[in-house]
Design an enzyme around this catalytic site. Structure first.
Site, PDB file in Angstrom:
ATOM      1  N   LYS A  86       0.813  -1.214   0.000  1.00  0.00           N
ATOM      2  CA  LYS A  86       0.000   0.000   0.000  1.00  0.00           C
ATOM      3  C   LYS A  86       0.850   1.270   0.000  1.00  0.00           C
ATOM      4  O   LYS A  86       0.534   2.241  -0.690  1.00  0.00           O
ATOM      5  CB  LYS A  86      -0.961   0.002   1.186  1.00  0.00           C
ATOM      6  N   GLY A  87       1.946   1.268   0.764  1.00  0.00           N
ATOM      7  CA  GLY A  87       2.789   2.451   0.797  1.00  0.00           C
ATOM      8  C   GLY A  87       3.483   2.702  -0.528  1.00  0.00           C
ATOM      9  O   GLY A  87       3.456   3.819  -1.057  1.00  0.00           O
ATOM     10  N   GLU A 190      -0.082  -1.183   7.155  1.00  0.00           N
ATOM     11  CA  GLU A 190       0.735  -2.362   6.878  1.00  0.00           C
ATOM     12  C   GLU A 190       2.121  -2.227   7.503  1.00  0.00           C
ATOM     13  O   GLU A 190       3.019  -2.997   7.191  1.00  0.00           O
ATOM     14  CB  GLU A 190       0.836  -2.592   5.366  1.00  0.00           C
ATOM     15  N   GLY A 273     -16.200   1.443  -3.828  1.00  0.00           N
ATOM     16  CA  GLY A 273     -16.143   0.503  -4.950  1.00  0.00           C
ATOM     17  C   GLY A 273     -16.999   0.963  -6.113  1.00  0.00           C
ATOM     18  O   GLY A 273     -16.878   2.094  -6.595  1.00  0.00           O
ATOM     19  N   GLY A 276     -18.794   4.371  -6.023  1.00  0.00           N
ATOM     20  CA  GLY A 276     -18.054   5.619  -6.033  1.00  0.00           C
ATOM     21  C   GLY A 276     -17.351   5.906  -4.720  1.00  0.00           C
ATOM     22  O   GLY A 276     -16.685   5.032  -4.151  1.00  0.00           O
ATOM     23  N   ASP A 299      -8.222  -5.551 -13.293  1.00  0.00           N
ATOM     24  CA  ASP A 299      -7.655  -5.879 -11.985  1.00  0.00           C
ATOM     25  C   ASP A 299      -7.913  -4.714 -11.039  1.00  0.00           C
ATOM     26  O   ASP A 299      -7.496  -3.594 -11.297  1.00  0.00           O
ATOM     27  CB  ASP A 299      -6.147  -6.134 -12.126  1.00  0.00           C
ATOM     28  N   THR A 301      -6.737  -4.518  -7.992  1.00  0.00           N
ATOM     29  CA  THR A 301      -5.619  -4.340  -7.059  1.00  0.00           C
ATOM     30  C   THR A 301      -5.004  -2.954  -7.220  1.00  0.00           C
ATOM     31  O   THR A 301      -4.664  -2.545  -8.320  1.00  0.00           O
ATOM     32  CB  THR A 301      -4.535  -5.404  -7.306  1.00  0.00           C
ATOM     33  N   ASP A 305      -5.591   2.440  -3.422  1.00  0.00           N
ATOM     34  CA  ASP A 305      -4.367   3.212  -3.193  1.00  0.00           C
ATOM     35  C   ASP A 305      -4.238   4.343  -4.216  1.00  0.00           C
ATOM     36  O   ASP A 305      -3.805   5.452  -3.885  1.00  0.00           O
ATOM     37  CB  ASP A 305      -3.142   2.302  -3.277  1.00  0.00           C
ATOM     38  N   VAL A 338      -5.677  -1.953 -15.961  1.00  0.00           N
ATOM     39  CA  VAL A 338      -4.344  -2.519 -16.173  1.00  0.00           C
ATOM     40  C   VAL A 338      -4.035  -3.508 -15.052  1.00  0.00           C
ATOM     41  O   VAL A 338      -4.373  -3.261 -13.898  1.00  0.00           O
ATOM     42  CB  VAL A 338      -3.268  -1.400 -16.201  1.00  0.00           C
TER      43      VAL A 338
END
Length: 358
Positions: A86-87, A190, A273, A276, A299, A301, A305, A338
């Protein structure tokens, strides 16, 4: 220190964009950190930097048709390892979105291993300054197993590694100086809460705004930390976990946010999500932002972030909160198209082009 015996940190020199073999250990001084750490200065013409303090992981991707059931083995369609955490995600996104003249710093810990070098390369390639990155000799780089399904949704398991065990008990004065010089500071969960607490206190003393992304550890969030941050940023699931309240409808989310206000935070930025996002400022009507529809979701993921970092970049530039939300929504829309977290972080020009097309 929390477990491993006396991990030895090494401070990395500032890297320019050219990849010149910076990760070779022969390029690093093994003197004490206080004498070998480079001093960091900002020119009078420079904008105050975005500073991200947090985690860096090697994301081990496996593409699967479905999650395995208990006791079941399934075959993956493919697999690869990509820099993430995350960082590191937020730092890369900040560096790509910041206009010329504003730097992005990443303060974190990696191991002296292949995964650590993978992360260093990814950060440098995207223009992140690593003056205060620590390479820990006795601890492996943190990593995550990302199980990516065909619809773009993911499930993630994190192994903390250097993110959790590489930090000293007291954050170094040089690190805190970078925090005090920031335009905005981004935190996540984290890394140890004690690190976030020390950083948030330093930022508050210097009147530097702090955004805390709630993602990461599942344990309760220290009340002292909540009181120190300017904006708390959970997604729906994290908001429910934080408050112990349901978050299935917007009304329920509003009530859960009110509990966050009671806990001590005046602003809550909720990532919703497909629904919005919404910014809740105590005593005001929430500001809602619908998603900017992606052509194709590959994706998810790193989308959260990307959203958080983009919001922070727009905020430090002095944009109104409504524009910050829209800028962040556009960045997140490009991100989900992406594969991978850091590889999916969009450039500023691409985000502006998408906003101009709306």
């Amino acid at each position: 220190m929390e477990s491993l015996a006396s991990p030895s940190p090494t401070r990395l020199p500032f890297f320019h964009h050219e990849n010149t073999g910076h990760h070779a250990t022969s390029h690093i001084s093994f003197a004490s950190k206080t004498t070998s750490s480079p001093s960091i200065s900002f020119s009078a013409s420079s904008e105050k930097p975005v500073v991200v303090v947090g985690s860096a992981n090697a994301d081990i991707y496996v593409e699967i048709d479905r999650l395995p059931k208990e006791g079941e083995t399934v075959s993956a369609r493919s697999g690869q390892t990509i820099a993430g955490g995350k960082g590191a995600n937020q730092a890369c996104c900040g560096a790509r979105l910041c206009p010329h003249g504003r730097s992005t710093f990443f303060l974190g810990c990696v191991g002296s291993d292949a995964h650590g070098r993978l992360i260093e390369d990814a950060l440098v390639d995207r223009g992140v300054r690593l003056d205060r990155l620590q390479r820990i000799e006795a601890t492996p780089t943190g990593h995550a197993v990302v199980m990516l399904q065909e619809n773009g949704q993911n499930s993630i398991i994190i192994v903390g590694g250097a993110n959790m065990w590489g930090w000293p008990d007291e954050v170094e004065a040089e690190d805190l100086e970078v925090v005090k010089e920031a335009g905005i500071v981004l935190l996540q969960r984290e890394i140890p809460d004690r690190v976030n607490l020390q950083v948030a206190k330093a930022a508050q003393r210097a009147n530097v705004p702090v955004i805390l992304d709630v993602g990461g550890m599942e344990g309760p969030l220290p009340k002292e930390l909540i009181n120190l941050v300017d904006i708390l940023s959970p997604n729906e699931t994290e908001l429910a976990r934080l408050t112990g309240m349901p978050t299935e409808t917007f009304e329920q989310i509003t009530h859960a946010v009110m509990k966050c206000h009671e806990m001590g935070t005046k602003q809550v930025l909720v990532k919703l999500g497909e629904k919005g996002s919404a910014l809740f400022i105590e005593g005001e009507e929430p500001i809602r932002q619908p998603i900017i529809t992606a052509k194709r979701v590959v994706d998810t993921t790193g989308a959260g972030d990307t959203f958080t970092a983009a919001f922070a970049v727009a905020l430090v530039e002095g944009k109104p909160k409504t524009e910050c939300l829209k800028f962040a929504a556009a960045a997140a829309s490009l991100c989900v198209q992406v594969k991978g977290a850091i590889p999916s972080m969009p450039e500023r020009t691409t985000v502006m082009k998408l906003l101009d097309s709306l």
